[in-house]
Scaffold this motif. Structure first.
Motif, PDB file in Angstrom:
ATOM      1  N   SER A   1     -34.740  12.715 -29.268  1.00 18.98           N
ATOM      2  CA  SER A   1     -34.498  12.476 -30.686  1.00 18.98           C
ATOM      3  C   SER A   1     -34.225  13.806 -31.371  1.00 18.98           C
ATOM      4  CB  SER A   1     -35.714  11.819 -31.341  1.00 18.98           C
ATOM      5  OG  SER A   1     -36.010  10.587 -30.751  1.00 18.98           O
TER       6      SER A   1
ATOM      7  N   MET B   1     -22.296  13.782 -34.833  1.00 16.03           N
ATOM      8  CA  MET B   1     -23.549  14.283 -34.267  1.00 16.03           C
ATOM      9  C   MET B   1     -23.355  14.433 -32.759  1.00 16.03           C
ATOM     10  SD  MET B   1     -26.145  11.877 -36.503  1.00 16.03           S
ATOM     11  CE  MET B   1     -27.527  13.030 -36.656  1.00 16.03           C
TER      12      MET B   1
ATOM     13  N   SER C   1     -26.835   7.454 -29.900  1.00 13.46           N
ATOM     14  CA  SER C   1     -26.877   6.564 -31.050  1.00 13.46           C
ATOM     15  C   SER C   1     -27.388   7.360 -32.245  1.00 13.46           C
ATOM     16  CB  SER C   1     -27.776   5.355 -30.780  1.00 13.46           C
ATOM     17  OG  SER C   1     -29.101   5.767 -30.496  1.00 13.46           O
ATOM     18  N   ARG C   2     -27.281   6.767 -33.407  1.00 13.13           N
ATOM     19  CA  ARG C   2     -27.718   7.462 -34.610  1.00 13.13           C
ATOM     20  C   ARG C   2     -28.302   6.493 -35.612  1.00 13.13           C
ATOM     21  NH1 ARG C   2     -22.443  10.225 -37.034  1.00 13.13           N
ATOM     22  NH2 ARG C   2     -23.715  10.477 -38.940  1.00 13.13           N
TER      23      ARG C   2
ATOM     24  N   ASN D   1     -28.479   6.612 -39.512  1.00 12.74           N
ATOM     25  CA  ASN D   1     -28.015   7.381 -40.672  1.00 12.74           C
ATOM     26  C   ASN D   1     -29.067   7.449 -41.773  1.00 12.74           C
ATOM     27  OD1 ASN D   1     -25.484   7.925 -39.512  1.00 12.74           O
ATOM     28  ND2 ASN D   1     -24.660   5.980 -40.251  1.00 12.74           N
TER      29      ASN D   1
ATOM     30  N   ASN E   1     -31.154  10.294 -40.745  1.00 15.36           N
ATOM     31  CA  ASN E   1     -30.451  11.513 -40.326  1.00 15.36           C
ATOM     32  C   ASN E   1     -30.860  11.933 -38.921  1.00 15.36           C
ATOM     33  OD1 ASN E   1     -28.941  11.777 -42.659  1.00 15.36           O
ATOM     34  ND2 ASN E   1     -30.406  13.156 -43.640  1.00 15.36           N
ATOM     35  N   THR E   2     -30.914  10.965 -38.050  1.00 11.18           N
ATOM     36  CA  THR E   2     -31.431  11.197 -36.697  1.00 11.18           C
ATOM     37  C   THR E   2     -30.418  10.741 -35.651  1.00 11.18           C
ATOM     38  OG1 THR E   2     -33.711  10.971 -37.439  1.00 11.18           O
ATOM     39  CG2 THR E   2     -33.297  10.668 -35.094  1.00 11.18           C
ATOM     40  N   VAL E   3     -30.307  11.529 -34.598  1.00 13.97           N
ATOM     41  CA  VAL E   3     -29.471  11.167 -33.465  1.00 13.97           C
ATOM     42  C   VAL E   3     -30.359  11.069 -32.226  1.00 13.97           C
ATOM     43  CG1 VAL E   3     -28.858  13.594 -32.980  1.00 13.97           C
ATOM     44  CG2 VAL E   3     -27.370  11.752 -32.169  1.00 13.97           C
ATOM     45  N   TYR E   4     -30.022  10.148 -31.358  1.00 16.96           N
ATOM     46  CA  TYR E   4     -30.796   9.898 -30.149  1.00 16.96           C
ATOM     47  C   TYR E   4     -29.908  10.050 -28.912  1.00 16.96           C
ATOM     48  CZ  TYR E   4     -33.675   7.545 -33.654  1.00 16.96           C
ATOM     49  OH  TYR E   4     -34.415   7.259 -34.772  1.00 16.96           O
TER      50      TYR E   4
ATOM     51  N   CYS F   1     -29.223  19.500 -29.815  1.00 15.32           N
ATOM     52  CA  CYS F   1     -28.490  18.622 -30.712  1.00 15.32           C
ATOM     53  C   CYS F   1     -27.779  19.482 -31.744  1.00 15.32           C
ATOM     54  CB  CYS F   1     -29.401  17.618 -31.381  1.00 15.32           C
ATOM     55  SG  CYS F   1     -30.534  18.312 -32.589  1.00 15.32           S
TER      56      CYS F   1
ATOM     57  N   VAL G   1     -25.183  18.890 -35.483  1.00 11.72           N
ATOM     58  CA  VAL G   1     -24.539  17.982 -36.426  1.00 11.72           C
ATOM     59  C   VAL G   1     -23.491  18.754 -37.213  1.00 11.72           C
ATOM     60  CG1 VAL G   1     -26.606  16.561 -36.628  1.00 11.72           C
ATOM     61  CG2 VAL G   1     -26.151  18.307 -38.355  1.00 11.72           C
TER      62      VAL G   1
END
Length: 121
Positions: free
Chosen positions: A21, A34, A70-71, A73, A76-79, A95, A97
């Protein structure tokens, strides 16, 4: 200032799974794409996966079918969900962005501090 905080790395056996994450916080106004990158010892940093603002994804050939980006929104997190891990996936994962800090500012790349993933055989 914008901060990216990664979590979820660690040691796993070959064939195992992990989920990374990365949450963006601070003065982030808008996020476009991202990304997840990785860098193995003695190698250049490589792009692993990218997800656009509308959810389109692309992957490095080496991880297709095993990794999923995946994200969220709202957070504000990307996985990065990783399955069937191999020893060659061992690397520091970063990570990043493409974001802006205000409506009138340019987009720029922001980076996390990196998290180590080690896959044992």
């Amino acid at each position: 200032q914008v901060q990216l905080v990664e979590s979820g790395g660690g040691l796993v056996q070959a064939g195992g799974s992990l989920r990374l994450s990365c949450a963006a916080s601070g003065s982030i106004f808008s996020i476009n794409s991202m990304y997840w990158y990785r860098q193995a010892p003695g190698k250049q940093r490589e792009l692993v996966a990218v997800i656009s603002s509308n959810g389109n994804t692309n992957y490095a050939d080496s991880v297709k079918g095993r990794f999923a980006i995946s994200r969220d929104n709202a957070k504000n997190t990307v996985y990065l969900q990783m399955i069937s891990l191999k020893p060659e996936d061992t690397a520091v994962y970063y990570c990043s962005v493409l974001g802006q800090e205000s409506r009138t500012s340019y987009y720029k790349m922001y980076w996390g501090q990196g998290t180590q993933i080690t896959v044992s055989s």
